[in-house]
Motif scaffolding. Structure first.
Motif, PDB file in Angstrom:
ATOM      1  N   LEU A 164     -11.710  -6.956   8.029  1.00  0.00           N
ATOM      2  CA  LEU A 164     -10.584  -6.562   7.191  1.00  0.00           C
ATOM      3  C   LEU A 164     -10.207  -7.716   6.260  1.00  0.00           C
ATOM      4  O   LEU A 164     -10.238  -8.873   6.669  1.00  0.00           O
ATOM      5  N   THR A 201      -2.671  -6.578   9.406  1.00  0.00           N
ATOM      6  CA  THR A 201      -1.220  -6.436   9.530  1.00  0.00           C
ATOM      7  C   THR A 201      -0.748  -6.016  10.910  1.00  0.00           C
ATOM      8  O   THR A 201       0.454  -6.033  11.166  1.00  0.00           O
ATOM      9  N   SER A 222     -10.306  -2.377   3.645  1.00  0.00           N
ATOM     10  CA  SER A 222      -8.955  -2.216   3.101  1.00  0.00           C
ATOM     11  C   SER A 222      -7.905  -2.050   4.187  1.00  0.00           C
ATOM     12  O   SER A 222      -6.700  -2.175   3.918  1.00  0.00           O
ATOM     13  N   GLY A 223      -8.326  -1.721   5.418  1.00  0.00           N
ATOM     14  CA  GLY A 223      -7.358  -1.455   6.483  1.00  0.00           C
ATOM     15  C   GLY A 223      -6.750  -0.068   6.398  1.00  0.00           C
ATOM     16  O   GLY A 223      -5.831   0.266   7.151  1.00  0.00           O
ATOM     17  N   ASN A 224      -7.261   0.763   5.503  1.00  0.00           N
ATOM     18  CA  ASN A 224      -6.665   2.079   5.291  1.00  0.00           C
ATOM     19  C   ASN A 224      -6.916   3.068   6.426  1.00  0.00           C
ATOM     20  O   ASN A 224      -6.421   4.179   6.392  1.00  0.00           O
ATOM     21  N   THR A 273       0.846  -1.186   0.000  1.00  0.00           N
ATOM     22  CA  THR A 273       0.000   0.000   0.000  1.00  0.00           C
ATOM     23  C   THR A 273       0.878   1.230   0.000  1.00  0.00           C
ATOM     24  O   THR A 273       1.799   1.344   0.813  1.00  0.00           O
ATOM     25  N   THR A 333      -5.029  -9.421   3.770  1.00  0.00           N
ATOM     26  CA  THR A 333      -3.786  -8.667   3.625  1.00  0.00           C
ATOM     27  C   THR A 333      -3.816  -7.325   4.337  1.00  0.00           C
ATOM     28  O   THR A 333      -2.830  -6.591   4.329  1.00  0.00           O
ATOM     29  N   ALA A 334      -4.953  -6.995   4.978  1.00  0.00           N
ATOM     30  CA  ALA A 334      -5.029  -5.788   5.797  1.00  0.00           C
ATOM     31  C   ALA A 334      -4.922  -6.115   7.284  1.00  0.00           C
ATOM     32  O   ALA A 334      -4.916  -5.209   8.118  1.00  0.00           O
ATOM     33  N   SER A 338     -10.153  -2.323  12.851  1.00  0.00           N
ATOM     34  CA  SER A 338     -10.176  -0.932  12.420  1.00  0.00           C
ATOM     35  C   SER A 338     -10.551  -0.034  13.603  1.00  0.00           C
ATOM     36  O   SER A 338     -11.381  -0.405  14.438  1.00  0.00           O
TER      37      SER A 338
END
Length: 639
Positions: free
Chosen positions: A219, A225, A187-189, A100, A222-223, A259
């Motif tokens: 999530l 993390t 997305s984990g953003n 990302t 891959t998010a 999140s």
């Protein structure tokens, strides 16, 4: 005599809430005579504003967090911008399988984060996987905002370690009203931007976005993390007791933080654009330009026929080491405050992997040793880049409207025998609209580092002047751009054998050099040459900023420990106007060029491999002294 020394030191770096200076007072008793020594310090700054600051990126699961070079905001913007990249790894092979990228803005005078925008993909293209700095594109009236052009990537499959790349435009928010809470949870953003608030009311008071706890564990894998704790639980019951999330699809299971309930808003994509996705497997740094109605020096096509906003890059659809299908690709973009934005392909000029025949008009990629070409440069109606033909390295000019060559054949710069490998990828050309010239840099003697900078007419490609330069053979250097045009467009600034040299942009005649102005110092502009930025002195004079250290002008200067300095020179004559020591602890080879914003000199660094982590440093400008401040300047007053 007997001396009794008493020191009182007020350090403004540790004070807060007051208008403190940095001064030392020394009382010395000598034969019953008291001498008061006052050590002068830098001028006092506004209350609550630090003399220096640092911002360190949060590392990914492999301990890496790399930032691009820092860019100053455009006129009237008191922030700095850079991009980052973080990876998700397959820890059996340590392959980056998803990544990302993020565009970040810091407040220049405090180093506090204003906002972050995470790409839908990754920002992992560029040399050795380092993120590319954003390109800032000025706005047009009230309809089109200032945009940051970023490079992102998409993983091919779940664990291949290969990516396809794209470019995107992010309109820069001009205030809190242009930020958005529309950041996808899955997305984990939101994870990197939590805001400490336990209620919706508190969250809103802080200008943040409230999501609550519902769905916070949803999530994508891959998010997931962020570990729950240092000794991460391997049991679902223990994991949930910590208030964390559990994914049973892994063995024995994955315990991770969900999140955040309250998170910082992000820049909005309204009015932005993206090049088609999935994109090619390799791209150069892009060149982007908005057109104006001013006449062009190229003369080959009319400005009116060129797109209002053009993006040009060199790309290879497949990996350059295979059968790459490379070419110069141009796109036309539109974006507006209404939220409508898009991009469409204009043309593609093919570049063969190698040149097979003797026809000089056949242009191909150079060998570096993988196929390579320079990044492009744009005028209002043409684009220019360095590539190769069967005779050697050439300057190629293409119409921005049609992609057709501007001249009957590209201009040969230096002969390269067939099958030979270049020392490194050639630097990007630089354009002067004022003088109608394009400047190119290239090696003339292989590994010896001898090189040449040459000016060519945009209209015909004919050479006008040339200057020889040296010192570009150090492995710690990356020659990214041929040079930099000064703010008044009359000087071309070149990095030459660990010195900064200014020549007339029109004639090539030498104007000044730091060999004369700073004879005991080496220009160690960091890992991106020519490694300079610009500022303004308190008297309103244009200045150029560079990194220097006290060392012989050779490759070893890039690895000298003990620190280095940010130096300001007057652009018109190279006169030193002030310097200050950088707060960075790295060697100069790991540093990036400085910029000046809102009374601060700012640059970045990255620690050495394998765990590379970037830090951004800001220090108050110092135009008050030419000499290095090594210690107190004492004045003894007898009482």
């Amino acid at each position: 005599s007997t001396r009794l020394r008493c020191h009182l030191h007020c350090n403004r770096d540790t004070m807060s809430g007051g208008n403190y200076g940095s001064a030392s007072i020394l009382l010395v008793l000598v034969n019953s005579v008291v001498a008061v020594t006052i050590a002068a310090a830098a001028p006092l700054q506004a209350s609550g504003e630090p003399a220096s600051w640092s911002y360190t990126l949060h590392p990914d699961l492999n301990g890496k967090a790399v930032a691009s070079r820092v860019l100053a905001g455009l006129e009237g913007d008191d922030g700095v911008y850079f991009t980052t990249v973080k990876c998700v790894y397959d820890f059996q092979t340590y392959t980056c399988v998803n990544a990302t990228g993020e565009l970040l803005r810091l407040q220049a005078n405090t180093g506090t984060e204003s906002w972050g925008f995470r790409f839908d993909g990754a920002g992992m293209t560029g040399g050795l996987g380092f993120p590319q700095p954003p390109l800032l594109l000025p706005g047009v009236g009230d309809d089109v905002q200032v945009q940051a052009i970023v490079a992102g990537a998409e993983a091919i499959g779940k664990d291949s370690g290969y990516f396809t790349y794209f470019n995107a435009a992010v309109p820069l928010p001009q205030g809190a009203k242009q930020l958005t809470c529309n950041v996808p949870l899955a997305s984990g953003n939101r994870l990197d931007h939590p805001v400490n608030a336990t209620s919706q009311a508190t969250c809103k008071t802080k200008g943040a976005c409230w999501a609550g706890s519902e769905g916070r564990c949803s999530l994508v894998p891959t998010a997931q993390t962020v570990d729950c704790t240092t000794s991460n639980p391997q049991n679902e019951t223990v994991c949930l007791s910590h208030g964390c999330c559990w994914d049973s699809s892994f063995q024995p299971g994955r315990c991770f933080r969900g999140s955040p309930e309250c998170y910082a808003p992000s820049a909005s994509t309204a009015g932005g654009w993206e090049t088609p996705r999935p994109g090619p497997m390799w791209i150069s740094v892009a060149a982007v330009r908005r057109n104006s109605a001013a006449p062009s020096a190229a003369g080959s096509t009319s400005v009116a026929s060129a797109p209002p906003e053009a993006i040009v890059r060199v790309e290879c659809k497949q990996s350059p080491s295979s059968d790459p299908d490379c070419g110069v690709a141009a796109f036309s973009a539109t974006g507006s405050a209404s939220g409508e934005g898009g991009v469409s392909p204009l043309w593609r000029f093919p570049l063969a992997k190698t040149c097979s025949g003797s026809d000089p008009s056949e242009v191909c990629m150079c060998s570096c040793p993988d196929p390579c070409a320079s990044a492009p440069a744009l005028s209002q109606d043409a684009t220019f880049l360095l590539a190769c033909n069967s005779h050697g390295m050439v300057l190629l000019g293409l119409s921005l409207a049609s992609g057709q060559p501007l001249w009957s054949e590209p201009r040969l710069l230096v002969a390269v025998p067939p099958g030979s490998t270049l020392w490194a990828k050639p630097p990007a050309p630089v354009l002067s609209d004022k003088h109608g010239l394009v400047y190119v840099g290239f090696w003339t003697a292989g590994l010896r580092g001898d090189a040449r900078v040459q000016a060519h007419k945009v209209s015909s490609g004919e050479p006008v002047w040339a200057q020889n330069i040296t010192g570009h053979n150090c492995t710690s250097l990356s020659w990214d751009a041929t040079g930099v045009i000064s703010s008044g467009s009359d000087l071309l600034l070149l990095w030459d054998a660990f010195a900064l040299r200014a020549v007339s942009a029109e004639t090539g005649h030498s104007a000044w050099s730091t060999v004369d102005q700073l004879p005991d110092f080496a220009a160690v502009g960091g890992n991106e040459m020519p490694g300079i930025g610009f500022g303004t002195s308190p008297d309103g004079e244009a200045t150029v900023l560079m990194l220097i250290n006290e060392h012989r002008r050779d490759c070893n200067a890039m690895y000298q420990e003990g620190g280095f300095f940010i130096q300001a020179l007057r652009v018109k004559d190279g006169v030193p106007l002030g310097r200050t020591k950088s707060k960075a602890s790295c060697v100069p080879a790991s540093a990036s060029p400085p910029v000046e914003v809102d009374g601060f000199w700012i640059h970045g660094d990255r620690s050495l491999p394998p765990q590379q982590v970037s830090t951004i440093y800001g220090v108050r400008t110092n135009y008050s002294s030419v000499s290095v401040f090594e210690g107190p300047v004492e004045e003894v007053i007898h009482l």
